[in-house]
Structure formats: C-alpha cells, structure tokens
Design an enzyme around this catalytic site. Structure first.
Site, short mmCIF file in Angstrom:
data_model
loop_
_atom_site.label_atom_id
_atom_site.label_comp_id
_atom_site.label_asym_id
_atom_site.label_seq_id
_atom_site.Cartn_x
_atom_site.Cartn_y
_atom_site.Cartn_z
N ASN A 139 16.63 6.46 -28.75
CA ASN A 139 15.87 7.87 -28.24
C ASN A 139 14.69 7.63 -27.54
O ASN A 139 14.36 8.31 -26.57
CB ASN A 139 15.97 9.00 -29.21
N HIS A 158 28.99 8.21 -18.25
CA HIS A 158 28.12 7.37 -17.44
C HIS A 158 28.40 7.36 -15.99
O HIS A 158 27.96 6.71 -15.07
CB HIS A 158 28.23 6.03 -18.24
N HIS A 190 23.78 11.94 -28.81
CA HIS A 190 23.06 11.25 -29.88
C HIS A 190 23.01 12.11 -31.09
O HIS A 190 22.69 11.55 -32.46
CB HIS A 190 21.83 11.01 -29.21
N ASP A 191 22.90 13.44 -30.92
CA ASP A 191 23.05 14.40 -32.05
C ASP A 191 24.08 14.47 -33.03
O ASP A 191 23.99 14.16 -34.09
CB ASP A 191 22.91 15.91 -31.61
N PRO A 236 25.78 4.44 -30.89
CA PRO A 236 26.20 2.98 -30.14
C PRO A 236 25.27 2.49 -29.36
O PRO A 236 24.36 3.34 -28.54
CB PRO A 236 27.43 3.54 -29.21
N ARG A 283 23.80 13.70 -23.07
CA ARG A 283 23.47 12.46 -24.02
C ARG A 283 22.69 13.15 -25.09
O ARG A 283 22.92 12.40 -26.38
CB ARG A 283 22.56 11.48 -23.24
N THR A 314 28.90 7.63 -6.94
CA THR A 314 28.61 8.84 -6.82
C THR A 314 27.71 9.12 -7.96
O THR A 314 28.13 9.67 -9.16
CB THR A 314 29.76 9.67 -6.84
N ASP A 341 32.90 12.53 -11.93
CA ASP A 341 34.30 12.17 -11.47
C ASP A 341 34.80 10.90 -12.13
O ASP A 341 34.16 10.36 -13.13
CB ASP A 341 34.24 11.89 -9.90
N GLY A 354 26.15 14.51 -38.07
CA GLY A 354 26.91 15.55 -37.46
C GLY A 354 26.28 16.35 -36.50
O GLY A 354 24.87 16.30 -36.32
N VAL A 409 24.56 11.51 -35.81
CA VAL A 409 23.89 11.30 -36.53
C VAL A 409 23.78 12.68 -37.57
O VAL A 409 23.46 13.65 -37.05
CB VAL A 409 22.24 10.89 -36.28
#
Length: 335
Positions: free
Chosen positions: A100, A199, A72-73, A169, A68, A254, A259, A78, A76
């Site tokens: 964040n 996710h 997230h980096d 997003p 994540r 899981t 997966d 690049g 913003v």
C-alpha cells in the site's frame, strides 16, 4: 415424503447437522442485505456514485484506485475498512504496508463520500460499505458490469499492518502463492482470474514490474513471457536504476475502460505485471482456460467479475453489534 416420516431424533440430527455445517463454513453472505439502508439512507448509492463521477472529471484513474482499496481491505481482517485507518497511538496503519505504501490512493475521495453521506444520513453508513459501494460504482462508470451490492458491514476497531504485508497478493509472486492467498480467504481460481480482470483499467508503477525487464528471477535476461515490443517500450520507460515511481497503463489498448481487453492482452504476452501474465503463461494451469473464455466472451467475464466481487465483499464482515460505524473513516470513534 420420506423426510416427514423420519423419527424425531433424526429430524433433530439433521437440524443439528445444519447448524454445525453453518458454523464451519460461515454465513457471512446471509448477514449482508441489498436493502440494508433502504429505510435509513435510501440515497446512499446515488451519493457515492455522484461523488465518484465528480472525482473522475479530474482523475481518470480514480475508479481503479477505489476498487483496489476494497480489494486490499478485504484481504486483511476481512472487509472492515481497516485499510482506511491512519497511524495513532494504538494503531499501526495498513497504509504503510509494502503493498500500500506510496501506491494505495483515493483516500481523499473516500473521505468526500463519507462527508456527503454523513450530511445526508449521520452515523448510518459504514466506511466498509462505502468501499463496497465505491467499487461497484467505479466499475459501472468505467463501462463494466453493475451488481447488487450487499450491505450491512461495520467498521473494524484496529488495523493489521503485519497482515497487510503478508496476506495481500503481490504482483511479483508465483501463481501458486497467489492462489493460496485467495484460497485462504475463501476465494477460488475462478475468482482469482475474474478479479485480476480489474487490471483492465488503472496504472502501475515501474517498481512493481521492473523485475521483468532486465534480470528476471536472477537469469540476467528479461522475462521470456513478456512481448518483445512491450519489453522495449517498458525498458525505455523504466531504465535500470531509474525511477520506480513512473507509472504506465495496465491495459495497453483501453486504459480507462472496463472491458475484457485485459485477457486478450494476456494471450499476446502483453500482461504488464508478472502476476497477470502468469495466468496465461503458467504451463498446465487451470487459469489458462478461464483466461481464454473471458477473452472470447466479455459478457461471461462481466458476469463472473460481478459474482466474484460479491464473494470478495463477503469475506469476514463485522455485523450486528461487532465493530462500529466510524464517523471519520481515518480514525476509530472517540480517538
């Protein structure tokens, strides 16, 4: 061949056209190399992986947290490790942005990785490449695919708090808005669905999905695309006016394994976040067929995910003499 018989001016025109097209569409991926550290820090990948393995022993969700951070980096400014910078006299940290604050985590593990790399190869491996390495290792260690990480990014000299608030997003946004945010950084709908598959592990706080539980979009009723059994469970976990910081699994079946169950969950309306379920429940969306294909074929999902991670890692990297190699990921050098 016909091309060899072109007049010199036509040949020059073709070369010029190639240069123009390259400048328009960018050549970011060509600036990154899998072998970037082979001569200067050949054990970099192994150092990252072993540090994450150690962290996983006490924190099963750290892999999801690290991927994540990379996500997230890159959205913003690049992939420049701007998300890692703390507040300072001249920097407003992206850590305080809405997406964040009180949720981005794993910074201590990034620091541990960086310390280990500095001990082995001082001043060589950038913090932005640490995030790229860590994302791949986290997925692989969780049972997901491995891929060749392209390297050579350098670290940004500033953060973009406003960009973090506007460009990342949100789990409560419409699919069309999220698609636009992906498109803005050069990622397509296939990338959107594949990367959402991250996710398949990790956790989420009540505060990012409780909008679905009682009064969805001002209707006075729960989100109709939320499975009724899951709804009852979540209403007990996250009561109205209850704590927004209680966490639950993103993947019901899981929760710590990488997966394709995330996609089969969507088919039974068991997506936790609004942004997840919309991929399958938005009438007429092209995402539905992609979800269906990934749900039925894990190998296909793994291949797509690996390629989309490479695509995301290619978003506007700083290379060459741009940026710097931070010695401490939390602050620019000399500060």
């Amino acid at each position: 061949m016909a091309v060899t018989n072109l007049p010199a001016c036509d040949g020059l025109f073709i070369i010029s056209l190639i240069v123009i097209v390259s400048s328009i569409f960018g050549t970011s991926s060509a600036q990154l190399y899998a072998t970037f550290y082979s001569g200067t820090c050949p054990n970099a990948s192994a150092i990252v992986r072993s540090t994450i393995q150690l962290a996983l022993q006490s924190d099963t969700r750290i892999g999801a947290s690290l991927i994540r951070l990379h996500f997230h980096d890159c959205f913003v400014n690049g992939c420049d490790a701007s998300i890692l910078l703390d507040d300072s006299g001249s920097i407003q940290s992206e850590k305080n942005a809405g997406p964040n604050a009180n949720s981005a985590r794993g910074f201590n593990v990034v620091d541990n990785i960086k310390t280990a790399l500095e001990n082995a190869c001082p001043g060589v491996v950038s913090c932005s490449d640490v995030l790229a390495f860590a994302a791949e290792a986290s997925v692989s260690l969780g049972g997901g695919p491995s891929w060749t990480v392209l390297l050579g990014r350098r670290d940004g000299l500033t953060a973009n708090l406003a960009g973090a608030n506007s460009s990342i997003p949100s789990p409560v946004e419409s699919l069309s808005n999220i698609t636009s945010k992906f498109s803005a950084v050069g990622l397509n709908t296939n990338d959107l669905v594949a990367l959402s598959g991250a996710h398949t592990f990790g956790r989420a706080r009540c505060g990012v999905f409780n909008n679905r539980l009682f009064n969805f979009s001002g209707t006075g009723n729960p989100d109709p695309t939320l499975n009724s059994t899951l709804l009852s469970t979540l209403q007990q976990l996250c009561p109205q006016n209850g704590s927004v910081s209680t966490i639950t699994n993103l993947d019901l079946s899981t929760p710590d394994a990488f997966d394709n169950n995330y996609f089969t969950n969507l088919q039974s309306n068991n997506g936790l976040l609004q942004s997840d379920q919309e991929l399958f429940s938005t009438t007429g969306s092209s995402t539905i067929a992609i979800v269906t294909s990934f749900a039925s074929n894990q190998t296909l999902f793994f291949q797509a995910f690996a390629q989309s991670m490479i695509n995301m890692g290619n978003i506007s990297p700083l290379t060459g003499s741009n940026g710097e190699i931070r010695l401490d990921c939390k602050k620019v050098n000399g500060s």
